[in-house]
Design an enzyme around this catalytic site. Sequence first.
Site, short mmCIF file in Angstrom:
data_model
loop_
_atom_site.label_atom_id
_atom_site.label_comp_id
_atom_site.label_asym_id
_atom_site.label_seq_id
_atom_site.Cartn_x
_atom_site.Cartn_y
_atom_site.Cartn_z
N ASP A 128 0.80 -1.23 0.00
CA ASP A 128 0.00 0.00 0.00
C ASP A 128 0.84 1.28 0.00
OD1 ASP A 128 -2.28 -1.48 -0.01
OD2 ASP A 128 -2.73 -1.23 2.11
N GLY A 171 -6.01 -1.50 -2.13
CA GLY A 171 -5.85 -0.25 -1.38
C GLY A 171 -7.14 0.06 -0.66
N ARG A 248 -16.86 -2.95 -19.10
CA ARG A 248 -16.47 -4.23 -18.47
C ARG A 248 -15.65 -3.89 -17.23
NH1 ARG A 248 -19.52 -5.47 -21.79
NH2 ARG A 248 -19.53 -7.26 -23.22
N HIS A 254 -5.92 -9.96 -4.91
CA HIS A 254 -4.68 -10.50 -4.35
C HIS A 254 -3.66 -10.92 -5.40
CE1 HIS A 254 -7.35 -10.47 -0.91
NE2 HIS A 254 -6.27 -10.53 -0.14
#
Length: 323
Positions: A128, A171, A248, A254
Site C-alpha cells: 500500500d 488499497g 467491463r 490479491h
Amino acid sequence: MIQRIAVLTSGGDAPGMNAAIRSVVRCGVAKGWKTFGVRNGFQGLINGTMEPLGTREVGGIMHRGGTVLGSARCDEFKTIEGRELAIRNLNQRGIDALVVIGGNGSQAGANALYEMGFPVVGIASTIDNDLVGSDITIGVDTALNIALEAIDRLKVTASSHQRAFIVEVMGRNCGYIALMSGLAGGAEAITLPEVKTDPEQLAKELHKAYEQGKAHAIIVAAEGAEYNASRLTEYFAENRERLGFSIRSTTLGHVQRGGAPGAYDRILASRLGHGAVEAIDREEFGVLVGLNGNNIITTPYKMIAGKVKTLDPKVIELTQILD
Ligand code: F6P
C-alpha cells in the site's frame, strides 16, 4: 550484548518479504548472532512457534513471492494478555530483540510490544505504501508492475471492442497503487479513497472521449474508493445510454500481492534487513527502518504512530492533465 534475535512477517504479505528475512538472518549471522524465525506473525509469538534459522535455511527464497515464515492478522495480539504471553515466549528462548516486517497495523503492534519494554525494530513492508518513515515500502514496486501489466492487457482488448474497462486495484484505505498504476497505465480516470469522485462528471468525460473516437477508456478504481469497481459498474449500468462505450470490469485483488519480487524489491528488502540488524547492533530500538532518498534511515515509532502517508497532490494533478 545481543546474542539472539527473532524475525517475523505480519499483515498482508508483500513481494520481497523473503529477501528481507534472508537479509536479517544473514546479517545477523555475520554478527555472530543466532536468529529465530517466528511462524505466522504475532500469532507465532503467542503460540511460541519459532525455530532457529541459519544461512542455509534462508537459501533459495529471495526470488519467491509471499513469506516463507507465514503471516497473519492477529486479534489476540491486540490484547495486553496476548502481548504479555508473546513477551514470555520471547524471553523463554532468550531472544534479545525482535524484527517485525510489515505495514501500518504490524508496526502499531510492534510499537505496543516495544512500549511494554521489549526491544523491537520494524522493517517497512506493505504493497500500500502508506507507512510514514519510508519513501517506498517493500512490495510496492512489484505490485505496481503487476497492476500495470493487467492495465496494458486490458487496454488491448478494450481497443478491439471500443470498450471502457474499470480495473480495481488494491488499497482499502490508501490510493497509492491506483494513482501510480493509473499514471503509468495512462488511465482516463482514477478513483481514490482520498479524493471525492463525481460520477456524473466521470460519465460526461467518458462520453466525450467516445465522441472524439477514442478506441478505449481505462478507469482505475481503488478498492477503498467510494466509487470502487462495483459502485461504478452499478452507476454506469443505470446511465448506460450516456456513455457511448460499453463497460467491463476486472478486479485484480490479491493477484497483485502474489508475484515474484522484482529487482527493486529484492534490493530494497536486502538493504532494509541490513539496516534493521545495524539498528539492533547499535541497540537503537522502537524504530522503523525505511528508505529516505537513497539512504536507509530509522524513524522512532513515536513519530509515526497513528499517522498515514498521504498521496502527493502534484501527482494527482498530473494524472488529471495527462488523461
Ligand atoms: O495492506 C495490504 C492490502 O493488500 C490492502 O491493499 C488490502 O486492502 C488488504 O491488504 C487486503 O487484506 P487481506 O489480505 O487480509 O484480505
